[in-house]
Design a protein around this motif. Structure first.
Motif, PDB file in Angstrom:
ATOM      1  N   THR A 121       0.863  -1.183   0.000  1.00 39.46           N
ATOM      2  CA  THR A 121       0.000   0.000   0.000  1.00 39.46           C
ATOM      3  C   THR A 121       0.897   1.230   0.000  1.00 39.46           C
ATOM      4  O   THR A 121       2.013   1.184   0.519  1.00 39.46           O
ATOM      5  N   CYS A 122       0.388   2.320  -0.549  1.00 46.01           N
ATOM      6  CA  CYS A 122       1.136   3.583  -0.592  1.00 46.01           C
ATOM      7  C   CYS A 122       2.523   3.397  -1.204  1.00 46.01           C
ATOM      8  O   CYS A 122       3.545   3.597  -0.541  1.00 46.01           O
ATOM      9  N   LYS A 125       5.293   1.564   0.596  1.00 46.95           N
ATOM     10  CA  LYS A 125       5.840   2.034   1.867  1.00 46.95           C
ATOM     11  C   LYS A 125       5.202   1.275   3.030  1.00 46.95           C
ATOM     12  O   LYS A 125       5.803   1.137   4.089  1.00 46.95           O
ATOM     13  N   ASP A 274      14.542  10.883   0.641  1.00 45.34           N
ATOM     14  CA  ASP A 274      13.591  10.175   1.504  1.00 45.34           C
ATOM     15  C   ASP A 274      14.224   8.873   2.008  1.00 45.34           C
ATOM     16  O   ASP A 274      14.392   7.918   1.265  1.00 45.34           O
TER      17      ASP A 274
ATOM     18  N   MET B  13       2.914  10.663  -1.890  1.00 44.13           N
ATOM     19  CA  MET B  13       3.599   9.406  -1.542  1.00 44.13           C
ATOM     20  C   MET B  13       4.992   9.631  -0.932  1.00 44.13           C
ATOM     21  O   MET B  13       5.608   8.709  -0.422  1.00 44.13           O
ATOM     22  N   GLU B  14       5.491  10.864  -1.020  1.00 46.89           N
ATOM     23  CA  GLU B  14       6.779  11.171  -0.381  1.00 46.89           C
ATOM     24  C   GLU B  14       6.600  11.397   1.120  1.00 46.89           C
ATOM     25  O   GLU B  14       7.575  11.569   1.836  1.00 46.89           O
ATOM     26  N   SER B  15       5.340  11.431   1.560  1.00 47.15           N
ATOM     27  CA  SER B  15       5.063  11.742   2.964  1.00 47.15           C
ATOM     28  C   SER B  15       5.674  10.715   3.902  1.00 47.15           C
ATOM     29  O   SER B  15       5.933   9.571   3.527  1.00 47.15           O
ATOM     30  N   LYS B  16       5.849  11.154   5.125  1.00 49.02           N
ATOM     31  CA  LYS B  16       6.259  10.260   6.200  1.00 49.02           C
ATOM     32  C   LYS B  16       4.966   9.656   6.759  1.00 49.02           C
ATOM     33  O   LYS B  16       4.158  10.365   7.355  1.00 49.02           O
ATOM     34  N   PHE B  17       4.767   8.371   6.539  1.00 44.00           N
ATOM     35  CA  PHE B  17       3.508   7.747   6.963  1.00 44.00           C
ATOM     36  C   PHE B  17       3.610   7.216   8.388  1.00 44.00           C
ATOM     37  O   PHE B  17       4.683   6.806   8.842  1.00 44.00           O
ATOM     38  N   GLN B 122      -3.107   5.792  -5.758  1.00 43.22           N
ATOM     39  CA  GLN B 122      -1.721   5.645  -5.323  1.00 43.22           C
ATOM     40  C   GLN B 122      -1.621   5.045  -3.926  1.00 43.22           C
ATOM     41  O   GLN B 122      -0.606   4.468  -3.580  1.00 43.22           O
ATOM     42  N   ASP B 123      -2.685   5.189  -3.123  1.00 47.02           N
ATOM     43  CA  ASP B 123      -2.578   4.623  -1.775  1.00 47.02           C
ATOM     44  C   ASP B 123      -3.018   3.158  -1.735  1.00 47.02           C
ATOM     45  O   ASP B 123      -2.227   2.278  -1.438  1.00 47.02           O
TER      46      ASP B 123
END
Lengths: 305, 257
Positions: A121-122, A125, A274, B13-17, B122-123
């Motif tokens: 997912t995502c 990630k 990242d 999608m570059e986020s910190k999840f 994308q998620d």
């Protein structure tokens, strides 16, 4: 458990991914039968029943007819799981079948643990464990996630099937792969540009590093889609598959479609701001840095050696 | 001609999840949100089709909490005519079958000639919703298109296959297309168009009025993949990094010798 594996044929060839379905059934300890619209002269090496239809009659892309024949086979075999590749054929046909069966579809499965289907997912990630609530489940498998331990073997028992369902859409043939340009598959060193390069002018920076190393430069899909470089430099599922001695991924997050194209590289350097980018999972070196600083510095140093 | 475009708002999608407290989805706090990238191509193709045929009305539909209106406004600024916001604070927990059923329930009485969706989000990345909508409506559909032409009700599309190959597929409207990256060049909304978009109709519909099915699957857990390790992580000063990379390459590969 009983599975029905949906093999795949494209552009006149049985696809190797068909054996990944067999490997999945083996891994989860399930019995299987197979369905294939293909050619009788080119059958999979497989021990089991193969429900077979001739591709010359039903075409390589006719979802209506393929779905109709699959429904007949499902009615006969009563599998708990119907397994596709997560490919242009699988992700198109699987939802059509799932809806007709009122079954859940779980996409891009990479593992099966304690009754849970595991999916990314995502942009890979995160992972999700997914449980189906229906008696039958349609799954698509991520390319390369399952592999046979040995060479495929066996000879299938053929059961021919037919349908008179007419096509809703018309398949009018293939458009050939763009020829010419760069053959990255033979390059020993590849430096690839991803979305992280930020703007088209920075392609030059990537090309310079490739040149300093005596290699070629490639690109990930977003760079090609944005027309910052030509399609024949694209590495990944819809581009070229490469296996260089050294692969330097600059500003490439590492979507599965890209990883599939370069994971056979002997040594991978990833340059990314990242730290959690999925490319880090397969990189031998992950340099957490702004490529716009690191790439020119690295180029200068290599030139001075 | 009536056109429907479905868009989803997703995190960058570059986020910190982070995984949320329930352990089944990501925490939305502090995430930068944007239009699902695939859907940008869907919006662009719908607007281009409107420009081509002249007489057309483009509806944008999005499911989610109030925050999705921001994404819908972008689509309106790109040239869509009206928005339908399906209000649902727990849309993230709905499976592709439920989402497709909601869209189909809305679309069935509106006789759209063309529907455009992204080929996947994308998620979640299930790549199901578009095709499911078409199947529920009994409409033709072509997935993963990278080229689209429309001539007098006849669609000719190119599906992207693996290895650079494309399949040429034709369908008659009404039809649904799921859009792949690279289909076109999504436009940037201009300031005048952003202003104009503020005046466009944005209708809200409660999800309960459209959802008549139950979920067929559930997420039992969301988590980060185990780091396989092995790789060396370099951080800090760029000059040092250059030397380290070169030393490792000399040591482990034959390329700098």
């Amino acid at each position: 458990m009983k599975t029905l594996l949906v093999g795949e044929y494209r552009d006149g060839k049985l696809l190797g991914s068909t054996y990944e379905l067999v490997a999945f059934a083996e891994k989860i300890g399930a019995d299987s039968a197979m369905f294939l619209v293909g050619r009788e002269s080119d059958l999979p090496q497989y021990n089991g029943i193969l429900y077979f239809a001739d591709i010359l009659k039903y075409s390589e892309f006719n979802p209506t007819a393929h779905k109709q024949m699959l429904l007949e086979v499902v009615a006969k075999e009563q599998p708990e799981m119907i397994v596709f590749s997560h490919s242009s054929y699988g992700w198109d046909l699987a939802p059509r079948l799932a809806l007709a069966l009122k079954a859940a579809q779980v996409s891009e499965v990479i593992d099966f643990v304690d009754g849970n289907l595991v999916v990314p997912t995502c942009n890979s990630k995160l992972r999700r464990d997914v449980k189906s609530k229906t008696a039958q489940t349609v799954v698509t498998l991520q390319g390369g996630a399952f592999g046979l331990s040995g060479e495929p073997s066996g000879a299938p028992t053929l059961v021919k099937i037919e349908t008179d369902a007419t096509a809703q859409v018309e398949f009018a043939g293939y458009e050939a792969v763009e020829k010419g340009g760069v053959d990255l598959s033979k390059a020993e060193i590849i430096v690839s540009a991803g979305r992280g390069i930020g703007k088209p002018e920075n392609i030059e920076m990537i090309a310079n590093l490739a040149q300093a190393l005596g290699g070629e430069y490639g690109a990930s899909r977003p760079v090609v889609d944005a027309e910052w470089t030509e399609h024949n430099r694209q590495v990944g599922t819809t581009g070229q598959t490469v296996s260089p001695k050294l692969y330097i991924a600059c500003g490439i997050s590492g979507a599965i479609q890209h990883l599939v194209g370069m994971k056979k590289s002997e040594f991978v350097v990833a340059i990314n701001t990242d730290r959690d980018a999925p490319i880090g999972e397969i990189a031998d070196i992950l340099a957490v840095a702004d490529l716009k600083e690191l790439v020119p510095a690295l180029t200068e140093k290599i030139k001075s050696l | 001609m009536k056109i429907l475009v479905c868009v989803k708002q997703v995190p960058d999608m570059e986020s910190k999840f982070r995984v949320n407290d329930g352990g089944k989805w990501y925490d939305e706090a502090d995430l930068a949100l944007r239009m699902n990238e695939y859907d940008e191509y869907a919006v662009e193709q719908a607007v281009q089709l409107k420009e081509q045929v002249g007489e057309a009305d483009v509806t944008i539909l999005s499911i989610g909490s109030d925050r999705v209106k921001e994404t819908m406004k972008k689509a309106l600024a790109m040239g869509c005519d009206r928005g339908v916001h399906v209000v649902d604070d727990t849309s993230y927990a709905k499976d592709p079958f439920e989402i497709a059923s909601i869209i189909a329930a809305f679309a069935k009485d509106h006789s759209f000639d063309m529907i455009f969706t992204g080929m996947q989000s994308q998620d979640r990345g299930s790549a199901q919703v578009g095709v499911l909508v078409a199947e529920i409506l009994g409409m033709s559909s072509i997935s993963t298109i990278v080229e689209f032409t429309f001539d007098n009700g006849q669609v000719t599309a190119r599906r992207e296959l693996e290895g650079g190959l494309k399949a040429i597929v034709k369908a008659k409207a009404p039809a649904l297309m799921t859009c792949q990256l690279g289909l076109n060049t999504p436009r940037y909304p201009t300031l005048p168009n952003i202003m104009k978009a503020k005046k466009k109709e944005l209708l809200s519909v409660e999800v309960a009025t459209l959802l008549q099915v139950d979920a067929v699957q559930e997420t039992t857990r969301m988590y980060f993949p185990e780091k396989k390790g092995g790789g060396i992580v370099l951080e800090g000063d760029v000059g040092n990094m250059v030397n380290e990379i070169i030393n490792i390459l000399k040591d482990k590969t034959g390329v700098l010798t």
